[in-house]
Design a protein around this motif. Structure first.
Motif, PDB file in Angstrom:
ATOM      1  N   VAL A  68     -57.088   8.653  25.424  1.00 30.61           N
ATOM      2  CA  VAL A  68     -56.933   8.767  23.887  1.00 30.61           C
ATOM      3  C   VAL A  68     -58.350  10.402  24.562  1.00 30.61           C
ATOM      4  O   VAL A  68     -58.482  10.718  25.045  1.00 30.61           O
ATOM      5  N   LEU A  69     -58.000  10.622  22.914  1.00 29.69           N
ATOM      6  CA  LEU A  69     -58.816  11.996  22.632  1.00 29.69           C
ATOM      7  C   LEU A  69     -60.200  11.012  21.936  1.00 29.69           C
ATOM      8  O   LEU A  69     -60.806  10.064  22.579  1.00 29.69           O
ATOM      9  N   ASP A  70     -60.831  12.603  21.945  1.00 31.67           N
ATOM     10  CA  ASP A  70     -62.642  11.842  21.566  1.00 31.67           C
ATOM     11  C   ASP A  70     -62.611  10.983  20.680  1.00 31.67           C
ATOM     12  O   ASP A  70     -63.792  10.942  20.250  1.00 31.67           O
ATOM     13  N   ASN A  71     -61.960  10.879  19.851  1.00 29.46           N
ATOM     14  CA  ASN A  71     -61.653   9.888  18.501  1.00 29.46           C
ATOM     15  C   ASN A  71     -61.454   8.427  18.672  1.00 29.46           C
ATOM     16  O   ASN A  71     -61.477   8.117  17.451  1.00 29.46           O
ATOM     17  N   LEU A  72     -61.060   8.435  20.385  1.00 28.24           N
ATOM     18  CA  LEU A  72     -60.470   7.465  20.761  1.00 28.24           C
ATOM     19  C   LEU A  72     -58.897   7.576  19.454  1.00 28.24           C
ATOM     20  O   LEU A  72     -58.159   6.056  20.419  1.00 28.24           O
ATOM     21  N   THR A  73     -58.060   8.315  19.592  1.00 28.89           N
ATOM     22  CA  THR A  73     -56.592   8.436  18.767  1.00 28.89           C
ATOM     23  C   THR A  73     -56.144   8.094  20.461  1.00 28.89           C
ATOM     24  O   THR A  73     -55.773   8.911  21.145  1.00 28.89           O
ATOM     25  N   PRO A  74     -55.011   7.194  20.598  1.00 29.05           N
ATOM     26  CA  PRO A  74     -54.343   7.334  21.538  1.00 29.05           C
ATOM     27  C   PRO A  74     -53.457   8.402  22.005  1.00 29.05           C
ATOM     28  O   PRO A  74     -52.662   8.578  20.827  1.00 29.05           O
ATOM     29  N   ILE A  75     -52.933   9.154  23.424  1.00 29.96           N
ATOM     30  CA  ILE A  75     -52.248   9.926  23.749  1.00 29.96           C
ATOM     31  C   ILE A  75     -50.682   9.252  23.870  1.00 29.96           C
ATOM     32  O   ILE A  75     -50.442   8.579  24.665  1.00 29.96           O
ATOM     33  N   GLN A  76     -50.175   9.298  23.044  1.00 30.52           N
ATOM     34  CA  GLN A  76     -49.124   8.566  23.614  1.00 30.52           C
ATOM     35  C   GLN A  76     -47.601   9.471  23.910  1.00 30.52           C
ATOM     36  O   GLN A  76     -47.561  11.173  23.599  1.00 30.52           O
ATOM     37  N   PRO A  77     -46.759   8.903  24.807  1.00 31.89           N
ATOM     38  CA  PRO A  77     -46.788   7.535  25.222  1.00 31.89           C
ATOM     39  C   PRO A  77     -47.109   6.877  25.630  1.00 31.89           C
ATOM     40  O   PRO A  77     -46.928   6.006  26.537  1.00 31.89           O
ATOM     41  N   THR A  78     -47.883   7.927  27.008  1.00 31.92           N
ATOM     42  CA  THR A  78     -49.024   7.610  27.937  1.00 31.92           C
ATOM     43  C   THR A  78     -49.447   5.828  27.434  1.00 31.92           C
ATOM     44  O   THR A  78     -49.501   5.155  28.462  1.00 31.92           O
ATOM     45  N   TYR A  79     -50.270   6.094  26.308  1.00 32.11           N
ATOM     46  CA  TYR A  79     -51.406   5.085  26.113  1.00 32.11           C
ATOM     47  C   TYR A  79     -50.447   3.849  27.169  1.00 32.11           C
ATOM     48  O   TYR A  79     -50.403   2.642  26.072  1.00 32.11           O
ATOM     49  N   GLY A  80     -49.306   3.589  25.344  1.00 35.93           N
ATOM     50  CA  GLY A  80     -48.451   3.244  24.939  1.00 35.93           C
ATOM     51  C   GLY A  80     -47.667   2.731  26.569  1.00 35.93           C
ATOM     52  O   GLY A  80     -47.337   0.784  26.195  1.00 35.93           O
ATOM     53  N   ALA A  81     -47.187   3.333  27.570  1.00 35.99           N
ATOM     54  CA  ALA A  81     -46.571   2.804  28.801  1.00 35.99           C
ATOM     55  C   ALA A  81     -47.993   1.858  29.209  1.00 35.99           C
ATOM     56  O   ALA A  81     -47.272   0.997  29.787  1.00 35.99           O
ATOM     57  N   PHE A  82     -49.088   2.629  29.721  1.00 36.00           N
ATOM     58  CA  PHE A  82     -50.131   1.725  30.426  1.00 36.00           C
ATOM     59  C   PHE A  82     -50.450   0.392  29.654  1.00 36.00           C
ATOM     60  O   PHE A  82     -50.789  -0.935  30.146  1.00 36.00           O
ATOM     61  N   GLN A  83     -50.774   0.584  28.575  1.00 38.08           N
ATOM     62  CA  GLN A  83     -50.779  -0.806  27.723  1.00 38.08           C
ATOM     63  C   GLN A  83     -49.545  -1.903  27.566  1.00 38.08           C
ATOM     64  O   GLN A  83     -49.872  -3.066  28.163  1.00 38.08           O
ATOM     65  N   SER A  84     -47.853  -1.936  27.381  1.00 36.11           N
ATOM     66  CA  SER A  84     -46.929  -2.333  27.768  1.00 36.11           C
ATOM     67  C   SER A  84     -46.858  -2.905  29.416  1.00 36.11           C
ATOM     68  O   SER A  84     -47.137  -4.767  29.616  1.00 36.11           O
ATOM     69  N   PHE A  85     -47.470  -1.948  30.010  1.00 33.35           N
ATOM     70  CA  PHE A  85     -46.991  -2.440  31.702  1.00 33.35           C
ATOM     71  C   PHE A  85     -48.266  -3.362  31.803  1.00 33.35           C
ATOM     72  O   PHE A  85     -47.910  -4.901  32.335  1.00 33.35           O
ATOM     73  N   VAL A  86     -49.688  -3.051  31.293  1.00 33.65           N
ATOM     74  CA  VAL A  86     -50.800  -4.767  31.605  1.00 33.65           C
ATOM     75  C   VAL A  86     -50.616  -6.244  31.197  1.00 33.65           C
ATOM     76  O   VAL A  86     -50.586  -6.937  31.365  1.00 33.65           O
ATOM     77  N   GLN A  87     -49.857  -5.772  29.394  1.00 27.09           N
ATOM     78  CA  GLN A  87     -49.749  -6.772  28.758  1.00 27.09           C
ATOM     79  C   GLN A  87     -48.854  -7.391  30.268  1.00 27.09           C
ATOM     80  O   GLN A  87     -48.545  -8.883  29.903  1.00 27.09           O
ATOM     81  N   ALA A  88     -47.387  -6.837  29.848  1.00 28.06           N
ATOM     82  CA  ALA A  88     -46.440  -7.640  30.267  1.00 28.06           C
ATOM     83  C   ALA A  88     -46.818  -8.389  32.234  1.00 28.06           C
ATOM     84  O   ALA A  88     -45.641  -9.074  32.778  1.00 28.06           O
ATOM     85  N   ASN A  89     -47.601  -7.694  32.651  1.00 25.71           N
ATOM     86  CA  ASN A  89     -48.102  -7.833  34.123  1.00 25.71           C
ATOM     87  C   ASN A  89     -49.387  -8.831  34.045  1.00 25.71           C
ATOM     88  O   ASN A  89     -50.062  -7.772  34.347  1.00 25.71           O
ATOM     89  N   PRO A  90     -49.768  -9.616  34.084  1.00 24.52           N
ATOM     90  CA  PRO A  90     -51.210 -10.181  34.158  1.00 24.52           C
ATOM     91  C   PRO A  90     -51.384 -10.003  35.246  1.00 24.52           C
ATOM     92  O   PRO A  90     -51.085 -10.116  36.679  1.00 24.52           O
ATOM     93  N   ASP A  91     -53.578  -9.540  35.372  1.00 20.76           N
ATOM     94  CA  ASP A  91     -54.219  -9.894  36.200  1.00 20.76           C
ATOM     95  C   ASP A  91     -54.356 -11.136  36.921  1.00 20.76           C
ATOM     96  O   ASP A  91     -55.460 -11.565  36.579  1.00 20.76           O
ATOM     97  N   ASN A  92     -53.718 -11.669  37.615  1.00 19.72           N
ATOM     98  CA  ASN A  92     -53.809 -13.391  38.258  1.00 19.72           C
ATOM     99  C   ASN A  92     -53.467 -13.309  39.654  1.00 19.72           C
ATOM    100  O   ASN A  92     -52.429 -12.630  39.865  1.00 19.72           O
TER     101      ASN A  92
END
Length: 525
Positions: A501-525
């Protein structure tokens, strides 16, 4: 921590050399020479007749065939231990018992059962190509009769002794099993103890690497930050929640500014049931940048600073610490930053005790306040020699009996220029090995990758793909290699070189989306 140099050219040029087949003896006897001359004449005739002919069937041997025809219509014959190509005696081979044609290449076997491959100009050492390529991961003797490693060495086991390419290993006996796992050779003795063969050609005690280690769920996805970020603790917690991260790594020393910042984060993380992983950032130098003069001086300074940090953070649920940041890569410790770190000689012997003292001091200082705290020690690239020397109490000069350093968590940094952590290269551009697997077997504690990212000059499109690929590898290994957490570097760097993210917390794409999507699809359990 906000500026970092990446290692380039880790794959040092490996020197090569030619081995010619040997078996003793000098020139041929008079009778042999006459016979060979006749054979040579026949071979020339055969070569003339074979012009334009197809090559011999794959797997042809002399004997039992009388000759081999290669893809260039050259005719190879064998007489009295000497090789002839189109009737001309090969000057670099003798005492040969067999010629072999496999995969478009000519091989020879000599009386010592060594194999050599013809390169077009000379002969180089090889294995019998009919044995196949590198053995499947997990191959064991018994029941297998041999193992072939990534360097094309053949390993066998006979009467409790290990043989490499037919040469008996002088440091092993009473061996009941030989194992190929994670790109490394392991042995098990008749008493049950396992050992792994290191790049120093020594056997080190370890656990069975095949035994899975599953780290505790709940802290797998993490990210790095800094005490001086322009965010409130509440904003940091929200940013991590949005990404799906539960672990946050932040470094500090015992200064009021830094400690107070981490206390604020610790309070917020305790309330959110998240993990603040604190890097205790002491090293080899005092506040003026001067190298400590002794191991004891480094120990004392690190002890007092670490104890003060633990005293401040313990009331707010902080229980895990990392003791030092990339100390094995400090210019006072690594002799050549382009080396991979798999050999003792990669490191500075004179300054080694200073690093050891600093790490020992941090661990002891933390545990003086929190005896049950978990302390990690950090390494980079393929610094297995560094971690082994600390764990076993050795110096780079090979001397032993020095203080040992044992940790509760093995932590590592793995940026893309270092290579794939599951197939990491070695000094001399050697074949890769599975670093988490090695650490699991050697140290028997959970493993964390506390910094990882693509090289900063890469595009965000490449970074997004790298995030997906790396998280996939990390996630697949978390329940077999004891990978407790992987911490992306970093939340923000003020630009798009490292931050997500940038200093104003704006996501840097597509990196942010790739990270977020992977975590959502692969739970830490």
């Amino acid at each position: 921590m906000k500026r970092r140099q990446f290692l380039g050219c880790l794959t040092a040029a490996a020197s090569s050399y030619v081995l010619v087949a040997c078996g003793g003896g000098g020139g041929a006897s008079g009778a042999g020479s006459a016979s060979n001359a006749a054979t040579g004449t026949n071979a020339i005739a055969n070569a003339s007749a074979a012009t334009g002919a197809t090559a011999s069937p794959d797997g042809t041997t002399v004997p039992s065939a009388t000759s081999i025809v290669d893809n260039g219509a050259n005719v190879w014959t064998l007489s009295n231990g000497l090789i002839y190509k189109n009737g001309v005696k090969d000057p670099n081979s003798y005492n040969v018992v067999m010629l072999l044609w496999v995969g478009g290449s000519v091989y020879q076997e000599n009386t010592s059962k060594a194999f050599y491959k013809y390169t077009g100009t000379t002969w180089v050492a090889s294995l019998d190509p009919r044995l196949g390529g590198t053995s499947a991961d997990g191959t064991a003797i018994p029941p297998a009769s041999y193992i072939i490693d990534k360097a094309n060495n053949q390993w066998t086991l006979s009467n409790g002794y290990i043989y490499k390419n037919g040469v008996k290993d002088p440091y092993s006996y009473n061996v009941s099993m030989l194992l190929w796992y994670g790109g490394m050779i392991y042995q098990q003795g008749t008493g049950g103890q396992f050992y792994v063969l290191t790049w120093m050609a020594t056997w080190k005690p370890c656990n069975d690497p095949r035994v899975n280690m599953a780290a505790t769920a709940g802290s797998f996805y993490g990210i790095n930050g800094h005490y001086d970020y322009p965010f409130t603790p509440t904003q940091v917690v929200a940013a991590l929640h949005a990404l799906g991260c539960t672990t946050y790594r932040v470094g500090c020393v015992n200064s009021s500014t830094q400690v107070n910042s981490l206390v604020g984060l610790a309070k917020a993380f305790q309330a959110a049931n998240m993990t603040l992983f604190t890097l205790v950032d002491y090293g080899l130098r005092d506040s003026t940048g001067t190298l400590y003069t002794s191991e004891s001086a480094a120990y004392s300074a690190a002890y007092s600073g670490a104890a003060a940090i633990a005293t401040a953070l313990a009331p707010y649920g902080v229980t895990m610490y990392e003791c030092g940041n990339e100390l094995s890569r400090d210019p006072a410790i690594i002799l050549n930053s382009a080396t991979a770190g798999t050999n003792n000689a990669d490191f500075n012997n004179a300054n080694w005790p200073i690093m050891r003292g600093a790490i020992r001091g941090m661990i002891a200082g933390i545990k003086s306040v929190q005896p049950n705290a978990k302390c990690g020690v950090n390494f980079c690239v393929a610094d297995i020699a560094a971690s082994d020397m600390l764990w076993d109490g050795f110096q780079p000069d090979g001397s032993g009996g020095h203080p040992t350093v044992h940790w509760d968590i093995t932590t590592w940094h793995n940026y893309s220029p270092y290579g794939d952590v599951f197939n990491l290269g070695t000094d001399g551009a050697g074949p890769g090995f599975n670093l988490p697997s090695y650490c699991k077997a050697r140290y028997g504690v959970p493993f964390m990758i506390t910094e990882w990212n693509l090289a900063p000059e890469q595009s965000e499109t490449a970074r997004g793909a790298y995030v997906t690929q790396q998280l996939g590898e990390f996630y697949a290994a978390r329940k077999t290699q004891g990978i407790q957490s992987v911490m992306y570097y970093e939340l923000t760097s003020g630009d798009d070189t490292y931050g997500i993210v940038l200093d104003n917390l704006t996501p840097i794409q597509p990196t942010y989306g790739a990270f977020q999507s992977f975590v959502q699809a692969n739970p830490d359990n």
